[in-house]
Design an enzyme around this catalytic site. Structure first.
Site, PDB file in Angstrom:
ATOM      1  CB  SER A 128      -0.927   0.042   1.207  1.00  0.00           C
ATOM      2  OG  SER A 128      -1.643   1.265   1.198  1.00  0.00           O
ATOM      3  CE  LYS A 182      -3.011  -2.450  -0.392  1.00  0.00           C
ATOM      4  NZ  LYS A 182      -3.719  -2.468  -1.604  1.00  0.00           N
ATOM      5  CG  HIS A 185      -4.603  -0.864   4.080  1.00  0.00           C
ATOM      6  ND1 HIS A 185      -4.932  -0.310   2.852  1.00  0.00           N
ATOM      7  CD2 HIS A 185      -3.763   0.022   4.673  1.00  0.00           C
ATOM      8  CE1 HIS A 185      -4.315   0.854   2.725  1.00  0.00           C
ATOM      9  NE2 HIS A 185      -3.594   1.075   3.810  1.00  0.00           N
ATOM     10  CG  ASN A 186      -7.165  -1.577  -0.161  1.00  0.00           C
ATOM     11  OD1 ASN A 186      -6.132  -1.426   0.470  1.00  0.00           O
ATOM     12  ND2 ASN A 186      -7.192  -1.654  -1.482  1.00  0.00           N
ATOM     13  CD  GLU A 189      -7.468   3.294   0.575  1.00  0.00           C
ATOM     14  OE1 GLU A 189      -6.471   2.602   0.840  1.00  0.00           O
ATOM     15  OE2 GLU A 189      -7.831   3.521  -0.596  1.00  0.00           O
TER      16      GLU A 189
HETATM   17  P1  NDP Z   1      -1.908  -2.376 -13.937  1.00  0.00           P
HETATM   18  O1  NDP Z   1      -2.807  -2.968 -12.921  1.00  0.00           O
HETATM   19  O2  NDP Z   1      -2.437  -1.323 -14.821  1.00  0.00           O
HETATM   20  O3  NDP Z   1      -1.296  -3.560 -14.823  1.00  0.00           O
HETATM   21  C1  NDP Z   1      -0.471  -3.300 -15.922  1.00  0.00           C
HETATM   22  C2  NDP Z   1       0.657  -4.300 -15.962  1.00  0.00           C
HETATM   23  O4  NDP Z   1       0.143  -5.644 -16.053  1.00  0.00           O
HETATM   24  C3  NDP Z   1       1.524  -4.094 -17.176  1.00  0.00           C
HETATM   25  O5  NDP Z   1       2.863  -4.350 -16.812  1.00  0.00           O
HETATM   26  C4  NDP Z   1       1.003  -5.151 -18.135  1.00  0.00           C
HETATM   27  O6  NDP Z   1       1.923  -5.542 -19.108  1.00  0.00           O
HETATM   28  C5  NDP Z   1       0.752  -6.276 -17.188  1.00  0.00           C
HETATM   29  N1  NDP Z   1      -0.146  -7.288 -17.736  1.00  0.00           N
HETATM   30  C6  NDP Z   1      -1.466  -7.177 -17.953  1.00  0.00           C
HETATM   31  N2  NDP Z   1      -1.952  -8.326 -18.463  1.00  0.00           N
HETATM   32  C7  NDP Z   1      -0.900  -9.187 -18.564  1.00  0.00           C
HETATM   33  C8  NDP Z   1      -0.760 -10.529 -18.998  1.00  0.00           C
HETATM   34  N3  NDP Z   1      -1.820 -11.224 -19.401  1.00  0.00           N
HETATM   35  N4  NDP Z   1       0.464 -11.088 -18.974  1.00  0.00           N
HETATM   36  C9  NDP Z   1       1.533 -10.388 -18.527  1.00  0.00           C
HETATM   37  N5  NDP Z   1       1.459  -9.125 -18.093  1.00  0.00           N
HETATM   38  C10 NDP Z   1       0.258  -8.523 -18.107  1.00  0.00           C
HETATM   39  O7  NDP Z   1      -0.568  -1.816 -13.234  1.00  0.00           O
HETATM   40  P2  NDP Z   1      -0.330  -1.067 -11.848  1.00  0.00           P
HETATM   41  O8  NDP Z   1       1.114  -0.786 -11.809  1.00  0.00           O
HETATM   42  O9  NDP Z   1      -1.285   0.052 -11.623  1.00  0.00           O
HETATM   43  O10 NDP Z   1      -0.692  -2.164 -10.735  1.00  0.00           O
HETATM   44  C11 NDP Z   1      -0.038  -3.412 -10.672  1.00  0.00           C
HETATM   45  C12 NDP Z   1      -0.660  -4.224  -9.558  1.00  0.00           C
HETATM   46  O11 NDP Z   1      -0.476  -3.531  -8.327  1.00  0.00           O
HETATM   47  C13 NDP Z   1      -2.153  -4.445  -9.694  1.00  0.00           C
HETATM   48  O12 NDP Z   1      -2.479  -5.733  -9.247  1.00  0.00           O
HETATM   49  C14 NDP Z   1      -2.764  -3.424  -8.763  1.00  0.00           C
HETATM   50  O13 NDP Z   1      -4.030  -3.827  -8.271  1.00  0.00           O
HETATM   51  C15 NDP Z   1      -1.719  -3.377  -7.665  1.00  0.00           C
HETATM   52  N6  NDP Z   1      -1.667  -2.155  -6.886  1.00  0.00           N
HETATM   53  C16 NDP Z   1      -1.798  -0.951  -7.489  1.00  0.00           C
HETATM   54  C17 NDP Z   1      -1.734   0.217  -6.749  1.00  0.00           C
HETATM   55  C18 NDP Z   1      -1.846   1.533  -7.423  1.00  0.00           C
HETATM   56  O14 NDP Z   1      -1.886   2.550  -6.700  1.00  0.00           O
HETATM   57  N7  NDP Z   1      -1.896   1.593  -8.748  1.00  0.00           N
HETATM   58  C19 NDP Z   1      -1.520   0.189  -5.293  1.00  0.00           C
HETATM   59  C20 NDP Z   1      -1.321  -1.121  -4.769  1.00  0.00           C
HETATM   60  C21 NDP Z   1      -1.419  -2.234  -5.554  1.00  0.00           C
HETATM   61  P3  NDP Z   1       1.963  -4.791 -20.556  1.00  0.00           P
HETATM   62  O15 NDP Z   1       2.776  -3.571 -20.325  1.00  0.00           O
HETATM   63  O16 NDP Z   1       2.624  -5.781 -21.437  1.00  0.00           O
HETATM   64  O17 NDP Z   1       0.548  -4.501 -20.925  1.00  0.00           O
END
Ligand code: NDP
Length: 475
Positions: A128, A182, A185-186, A189
């Site tokens: 988080s 987690k 936590h959310n 939140e």
């Molecule tokens: P996203 O959730 O937008 O995911 C995008 C990433 O996932 C890219 O690297 C993409 O690769 C990859 N991806 C999607 N589909 C596939 C697949 N089938 N095979 C391989 N790779 C894939 O990214 P975030 O950085 O926002 O979040 C990442 C994780 O962290 C999520 O689970 C999210 O819930 C969690 N999280 C996010 C927070 C936030 O504030 N954003 C906070 C805490 C947790 P490509 O570039 O090739 O499309």
């Protein structure tokens, strides 16, 4: 040389975590499905530390020292399974796969058990702090085997937020424990934000402008309410929209969205039988805010007071709302932590609640001064509920009068306060000498012969409602 740790999935969260790791002196293998992200990371931030980029999963796996430590930071759900499926055949016994995405804890339990069959460790990890936290120090909640934490913990602790020199990262318990913590936590939140929104609504109904309300929140942030969410509330309320010169908050559409972790918290709580009423109200408040069909139909038709909160004693009102906010917040923490305790019992995780509160003190979205107090209270004794911890019970005793005035004010002026009022109802419920649940039991026995217990004798009893109304013992 081989990398100490790898990150696959280099969208905002993954690349910021990789940079955080590199900045702390770890050699970081990096990989993303589409190579453009990997290249962009190394081009833009390669100078921050040592990155070992790979274009294929096989190359990525081969670039890591053993046991391999791989953080998967991809979109939660099917993408996580797709990445795991690709990794597993390439890994060797003892390797550790960390899922840092927002996975549902039931998925984490399934994946952990599957990887365990392959001799691999699967560490479902809550992270988080949003994108800034990922880069500068998040709160990290890892689950999985204790053994995996020995190999992984020091690295995660090195990049976590620090409070009083302590890392906001600790082993939460086996399999789904980290993601469960987690999730809650959310949920908390959601409740925190709902209380803040209700506080703002009351201040606004009492005639405070957004900028004046911002000043109030800034002032609150210097005291017992000191927290990240209160701090950014002042920031958001102060923001003026350049296009209209109005406060931005007045221009934003009043329909709150959600990505689902609050809903999971409530669904899980229903199954565990833990009343997380404040979190449920907050999830419902978001859904309800977006129900334009109902709101359009009801606006101007349903009659009630017109949001006129008397601001006669403005400072008095502000102080009361502050106390209602603190008290309600305490209830949300009490409910959420109780949910973790129940789940821990159900799944045999043995989660230490004091540790949960301790690693939430920094880095995460709900970080707050109050969490240090909560952690100390849970460390001092085994609490049936946070509400009876000495310093908390005393704090509530001193504030409950103000809390009631605020709820009453909302009710009489037509300002909805579902969060504040459900928190107060919970407080009055748990402290009640007797509850009308007795009548509910009587009704259940009347129409369904569901039986009831008696206060004066052990056993189960049934009244012959459709007969001579005598009582029979059914046990
Ligand atoms: P996203 O959730 O937008 O995911 C995008 C990433 O996932 C890219 O690297 C993409 O690769 C990859 N991806 C999607 N589909 C596939 C697949 N089938 N095979 C391989 N790779 C894939 O990214 P975030 O950085 O926002 O979040 C990442 C994780 O962290 C999520 O689970 C999210 O819930 C969690 N999280 C996010 C927070 C936030 O504030 N954003 C906070 C805490 C947790 P490509 O570039 O090739 O499309």
């Amino acid at each position: 040389s081989l990398a100490n740790i790898g990150v696959t999935g280099l969208a905002v969260m993954g690349s910021n975590l990789a940079r955080n790791l590199a900045r702390h002196g770890h050699t970081v293998a990096v990989h993303n499905r589409s190579v453009a992200r990997t290249r962009a990371l190394v081009e833009q931030h390669g100078s921050e530390g040592v990155f070992v980029p790979s274009e294929s999963t096989a190359e990525f796996v081969a670039s890591l020292e053993r046991p391999r430590r791989i953080i998967v930071m991809v979109k939660a759900g099917d993408p996580t399974d797709a990445v795991i499926d690709e990794l597993v055949p390439l890994l060797e016994e003892g390797d550790i796969v960390v899922d840092g995405g927002n996975a549902h804890f039931a998925d984490t339990r399934r994946r952990e058990s599957w990887l365990r069959e392959h001799g691999l460790h699967f560490v479902g990890t809550g992270i988080s702090g949003g994108e800034v936290g990922a880069l500068e120090g998040p709160s990290i909640m890892p689950g999985g085997s204790r053994e995996s934490y020995a190999a992984l913990g020091p690295i995660l602790e090195s990049i976590a937020a620090k409070v009083d020199g302590e890392a906001c990262c600790a082993w939460m318990g086996p399999d789904g424990a980290g993601h469960f913590v987690k999730m809650v936590h959310n949920g908390i939140e959601y409740a925190d934000m709902q209380f803040i929104a209700e506080a703002y609504d009351l201040l606004s109904a009492a005639g405070l402008s957004a900028a004046e309300a911002a000043d109030v929140f800034r002032e609150w942030n210097t005291g017992e309410l000191d927290s990240f969410l209160i701090e950014i509330t002042a920031e958001v309320l102060d923001q003026v929209d350049t296009a209209t010169a109005r406060p931005l908050v007045d221009v934003i559409v009043d329909a709150a969205e959600q990505k689902g972790t609050g809903r999971w918290t409530v669904q899980t709580a229903l199954e565990l039988g833990v009343p997380v009423s404040t979190i449920a109200e907050s999830v419902f408040a978001r859904s309800g805010s977006g129900d334009t069909a109902v709101r359009d139909a009801a606006r101007g038709v349903l009659v009630g007071p017109n949001r006129t909160v008397s601001a006669g004693d403005r400072q008095g009102l502000v102080d009361d709302v502050r106390d209602a906010l603190w008290s309600s917040k305490v209830v949300a923490y009490a409910q959420g932590l109780e949910q973790i305790r129940k789940a821990s019992e159900e799944y045999g995780w043995d989660v230490d609640i004091a540790t949960v509160a301790r690693i939430w003190r920094g880095g995460c979205i709900i970080r707050a001064r109050l969490l240090a107090q909560i952690s100390d209270e849970y460390a001092a004794e085994r609490l049936a509920t946070l509400l009876v911890a000495p310093s908390i019970a005393e704090g509530l005793a001193g504030r409950q009068g103000a809390w009631r005035r605020v709820v009453a004010q909302g009710v009489t002026s037509g300002v909805p306060v579902p969060g504040f009022s459900s928190a107060l109802a919970y407080y009055d419920t748990v402290r009640a000498e007797r509850l009308p649940a007795a009548l509910v039991q009587g009704l259940r026995d009347n129409f369904g012969a569901h039986t009831y217990g008696r206060t004066d004798r052990a056993g189960a009893f049934h009244t012959l409602w459709s007969g001579d109304r005598t009582e029979v013992s059914t046990s």
